[in-house]
Design a protein around this motif. Sequence first.
Motif, PDB file in Angstrom:
ATOM      1  N   ARG A 256       0.819  -1.214   0.000  1.00  0.00           N
ATOM      2  CA  ARG A 256       0.000   0.000   0.000  1.00  0.00           C
ATOM      3  C   ARG A 256       0.852   1.263   0.000  1.00  0.00           C
ATOM      4  N   GLU A 257       0.680   2.074  -1.009  1.00  0.00           N
ATOM      5  CA  GLU A 257       1.262   3.423  -1.107  1.00  0.00           C
ATOM      6  C   GLU A 257       2.760   3.433  -0.767  1.00  0.00           C
ATOM      7  N   LEU A 258       3.443   2.496  -1.360  1.00  0.00           N
ATOM      8  CA  LEU A 258       4.877   2.370  -1.108  1.00  0.00           C
ATOM      9  C   LEU A 258       5.638   3.517  -1.759  1.00  0.00           C
ATOM     10  N   ARG A 259       6.570   4.084  -0.978  1.00  0.00           N
ATOM     11  CA  ARG A 259       7.422   5.145  -1.510  1.00  0.00           C
ATOM     12  C   ARG A 259       8.841   4.855  -1.050  1.00  0.00           C
ATOM     13  N   LYS A 260       9.792   5.022  -1.949  1.00  0.00           N
ATOM     14  CA  LYS A 260      11.178   4.804  -1.570  1.00  0.00           C
ATOM     15  C   LYS A 260      12.037   5.880  -2.220  1.00  0.00           C
ATOM     16  N   VAL A 261      12.793   6.563  -1.376  1.00  0.00           N
ATOM     17  CA  VAL A 261      13.724   7.582  -1.863  1.00  0.00           C
ATOM     18  C   VAL A 261      15.129   7.073  -1.582  1.00  0.00           C
ATOM     19  N   LEU A 262      15.940   7.001  -2.642  1.00  0.00           N
ATOM     20  CA  LEU A 262      17.325   6.550  -2.487  1.00  0.00           C
ATOM     21  C   LEU A 262      18.251   7.644  -2.969  1.00  0.00           C
ATOM     22  N   ALA A 263      19.144   8.093  -2.092  1.00  0.00           N
ATOM     23  CA  ALA A 263      20.104   9.153  -2.436  1.00  0.00           C
ATOM     24  C   ALA A 263      19.398  10.362  -3.061  1.00  0.00           C
ATOM     25  N   GLY A 264      18.288  10.741  -2.484  1.00  0.00           N
ATOM     26  CA  GLY A 264      17.562  11.926  -2.931  1.00  0.00           C
ATOM     27  C   GLY A 264      16.700  11.704  -4.167  1.00  0.00           C
TER      28      GLY A 264
END
Lengths: 307, 247
Positions: free
Chosen positions: A5-13
């Motif tokens: 559900r509503e997955l968000r991933k930020v890697l190195a900006g």
Amino acid sequence: MIEVRELRKVLAGRVVLEDVSFSVPRGSVTAFLGPNGAGKSTTLRILAGATAPTSGSVTIDGRDVRRGAARDLVGWQPEHPPTASGVRVGEYLAFVGRVRGVRDLDGEIRAELSSVGLAGREPDRVDALSKGERVRVGLAAARLGDPPVLLLDEPTSGLDPGQLAGIRNLLERERGRRTVLLSTHLLPEAAALCDRVVLLHRGRVVASGRPEDLRPSGRRLRVLVRGDEERVRRTLTEVAGVRGVEEVSRDERGLALLVACDADVDPRAPLAAALVSAGVDVLELGRAAGELEQAFLELVAAPEPAR
Amino acid sequence: MSAFVAVWRREFSLLFTSPIAWVVLTGHHLFNGLAWRNLFSAWQADCRAAATRGAVPALTYADAVIEPYFVGLAFSLVLFVPFLTMRSVADERRTGMLALLSSLPLSEGNLVQGKLASLASLVVALVLPAALLPMAVQGIAPFEPTVVASGVLGVLGLGLAAVSLGLFVSALVESLPAAAAGASSALLVLFFADRFWEPAGAIGFRAALESFARGAPSSASGARFVVVGIAFACLAAWELRSRRVRP
């Protein structure tokens, strides 16, 4: 079984996953499709508990993956199975089996290696194996201990056609037995093997559903005929719903053509009738392979949504 | 329990799949063998010189040989342990094995305990054979079982604290040289803390070890190794867990 559900991933900006939601029913084989860099491996890593999402939730059988509560349910085969130098195949699998509490360790290792076509390879060093063999060792490790969920990252990567058929059979046997989520670039494989597909592009889910539901905006038919080409083309383009005709090949068997049609009509019957009335011998007429591929290309070619 | 044993077995065999453990074992035993020979020869020469003068040697066997030998043995661990611990986590992170371990039914606590146990087993293999030398000269030197046992205990305590610290440093970085350099620096500072700044004797490893090597360990000295060992093991587990759950 798997709820994302509503997955968000930020890697190195950089945002690599945005608002990713999908579910995988128990016992189904689901393909995770998308071009390179779409975020497939990152999503599988999150599902395996190897990394945490920036936000959003993942549950497997109701257990929160982020808390590490679903570790005993999941067998994960990473795209690049780790290769500590000098470790032998048998040692690597024995370690995974011991951690999972496998009782008949030797017997299960033998059975899993045999099922991935690597029978008797226990003494070989993992770092000396080919890429395809390493992937299959990773697959055997993921299946050890009979986890109810398999997360497979490019399980057919680096395999020759014979090995590919073996893995395809293996995955077909899993249907209904385990919940399988696999990422792949091989769209025909996905269409043939999987009950459902989730298409990821630029970190977002752009389509999901049964493979047959993912149709391109138009249909393509393949026609093999014998007769005058000009007359064949004219006859075909006069049929309602036909957008265009493209030559594929011409040999002693005849003239092979691809006919592009509107998606909402099935012009096979009127096409056959028109060709026969025009005096053309119709040798073959059917849907062109690769509809999923065409749908895939259309979806990933769509302009990037505003963020 | 089975997960802990699985990690222990895997780590111990991994230590010997590269030449590092073999080199460390060889280097450590050579270093300490030579140190022993020099100390013992010097003491024997002192004894002979004293005998010709009709006097007693300036230092007893325990003071002249056993105490400096165990301090040297401990210093050898400070030099070599970082090369054993550098791979523990840093290499697993580099190869992607750490991510796979995170997906297995294995807690970070189990992982750190298993790794520590395997490294501790190797420390025992480094210390116990070296501790046989003072016992081997029984007959030509006084028998000092209490002092030797105390020294062994102190060196083992320091070794376990050192592997715990090394494991923590390895959990912080991905590069093996950085893991080795970081652990070496931290251990040298802890070992010689009282040399740089006298009040630091309360935390320095050397001062704590000397009390063991003299055969008169204090509970505070033992507690120092235990506290440092447990603290860095907990920090290593905390670091691994926080990296896994960090968004």
